[in-house]
Design an enzyme around this catalytic site. Sequence first.
Site, PDB file in Angstrom:
ATOM      1  CB  THR A 157       0.542  10.624   1.679  1.00  8.60           C
ATOM      2  OG1 THR A 157       0.635   9.209   1.608  1.00  8.60           O
ATOM      3  CG2 THR A 157       1.554  11.265   0.776  1.00  8.60           C
ATOM      4  CE  LYS A 175      -4.462   6.147   9.069  1.00  6.06           C
ATOM      5  NZ  LYS A 175      -3.577   5.722  10.154  1.00  6.06           N
ATOM      6  CD  GLU A 209      -3.517  -1.806   2.930  1.00  9.51           C
ATOM      7  OE1 GLU A 209      -3.622  -0.885   3.756  1.00  9.51           O
ATOM      8  OE2 GLU A 209      -3.886  -1.704   1.754  1.00  9.51           O
ATOM      9  CG  ASP A 210      -1.926   2.768   6.379  1.00 10.59           C
ATOM     10  OD1 ASP A 210      -2.385   2.308   5.311  1.00 10.59           O
ATOM     11  OD2 ASP A 210      -1.999   3.973   6.677  1.00 10.59           O
ATOM     12  CG  ASP A 251      -1.699   1.226   1.400  1.00  8.46           C
ATOM     13  OD1 ASP A 251      -2.355   1.612   0.422  1.00  8.46           O
ATOM     14  OD2 ASP A 251      -1.684   1.834   2.495  1.00  8.46           O
ATOM     15  CG  LEU A 252       1.796   5.567  -2.030  1.00 11.08           C
ATOM     16  CD1 LEU A 252       3.270   5.249  -2.197  1.00 11.08           C
ATOM     17  CD2 LEU A 252       1.266   6.293  -3.261  1.00 11.08           C
ATOM     18  CG  ASP A 253      -1.859   7.454   0.328  1.00  9.51           C
ATOM     19  OD1 ASP A 253      -0.986   8.274   0.018  1.00  9.51           O
ATOM     20  OD2 ASP A 253      -2.839   7.203  -0.398  1.00  9.51           O
ATOM     21  CE  LYS A 261      -5.734  -1.033  -0.994  1.00  7.95           C
ATOM     22  NZ  LYS A 261      -4.637  -0.274  -0.362  1.00  7.95           N
ATOM     23  CB  SER A 284      -1.978   2.764  -3.848  1.00  6.74           C
ATOM     24  OG  SER A 284      -2.581   3.990  -3.480  1.00  6.74           O
ATOM     25  CB  ALA A 285      -7.469   3.023  -2.648  1.00  7.70           C
TER      26      ALA A 285
HETATM   27  C1  G6P Z   1      -5.516   5.684  -0.058  1.00  7.65           C
HETATM   28  C2  G6P Z   1      -5.730   6.401   1.249  1.00  7.65           C
HETATM   29  C3  G6P Z   1      -7.149   6.886   1.378  1.00  7.65           C
HETATM   30  C4  G6P Z   1      -7.580   7.643   0.138  1.00  7.65           C
HETATM   31  C5  G6P Z   1      -7.482   6.751  -1.090  1.00  7.65           C
HETATM   32  C6  G6P Z   1      -7.845   7.475  -2.368  1.00  7.65           C
HETATM   33  O1  G6P Z   1      -5.928   4.381   0.057  1.00  7.65           O
HETATM   34  O2  G6P Z   1      -5.423   5.591   2.344  1.00  7.65           O
HETATM   35  O3  G6P Z   1      -7.223   7.709   2.522  1.00  7.65           O
HETATM   36  O4  G6P Z   1      -8.887   8.125   0.264  1.00  7.65           O
HETATM   37  O5  G6P Z   1      -6.135   6.303  -1.184  1.00  7.65           O
HETATM   38  O6  G6P Z   1      -6.896   8.458  -2.618  1.00  7.65           O
HETATM   39  P1  G6P Z   1      -7.013   9.585  -3.713  1.00  7.65           P
HETATM   40  O7  G6P Z   1      -5.639  10.197  -3.746  1.00  7.65           O
HETATM   41  O8  G6P Z   1      -7.369   8.922  -5.021  1.00  7.65           O
HETATM   42  O9  G6P Z   1      -8.072  10.521  -3.267  1.00  7.65           O
HETATM   43 MG    MG Z   2      -2.695   3.265   3.448  1.00  2.00          MG
END
Ligand code: G6P
Ligand code: MG
Length: 215
Positions: free
Chosen positions: A17, A45, A171-172, A9-11, A147, A116-117
């Site tokens: 972020t 998240k 993942e967080d 996962d990224l964020d 997710k 990542s989402a």
């Molecule tokens: C990640 C974050 C979420 C965020 C989602 C969509 O998974 O954990 O908090 O809402 O991405 O991100 P975006 O940059 O497309 O709004």
């Molecule tokens: Mg995350």
Amino acid sequence: MKHTCAIFDLDGVLVDTAKYHYLAWKELADRLGFSFTLQDNERLKGVSRMASLDILLEVGQMTEHFTQAEKESLAEEKNNRYVEFISKLDESELLEGSLALLETLKAKGVKIALGSASKNAKMILENVGITAFFDVIVDGNAVSKAKPDPEVFTLGADQLNVPYEQCVVFEDSQAGLEAAKAVGMLALGVGQEQDLPQADVVFPTLKSFPVGVYF
Ligand code: G6P
Ligand code: MG
């Protein structure tokens, strides 16, 4: 058992972020006149942008107040603010241990995927300078189901031809851990144990991750 693929996962896992997502959502909540706490934020998240907005409006008891078009403009308002934050990102925002772990995995020949989402994922990877580590990048633009649906992880594993049980997901988020477990991937939580009850194992940061045990 040893694994052959790491899916990140990224964020909040590789890059710090999650705090900017929170700040941008909080500004929107403040403007709409309700408070939005860090604890409320745990539910966002890993959740897609529009689904996050729905949760935010539920917290503010404003679910019925907006049309679909208005909701899209609220989500855009949040994203514009978020993009202002992340356009200034640099490698100092990489989370502890993430760069070293990517280097170690690469040197071991482990396949590396992003799951990542976020629709902003590619910009973030570029700004912090880690794009080249990834054999495949699956982000919010590539998936049709968010997710906890596992699509964001299975797409990457399928493209790399790796069986799911050989994948480790970092993942967080609760939604992401559920997604990984649903398809038999090892679900590693990064963060605090009490926030991540679904995880197979939790590590406070990637720095404390024992690579040799899993890869
Ligand atoms: C990640 C974050 C979420 C965020 C989602 C969509 O998974 O954990 O908090 O809402 O991405 O991100 P975006 O940059 O497309 O709004
Ligand atoms: Mg995350």
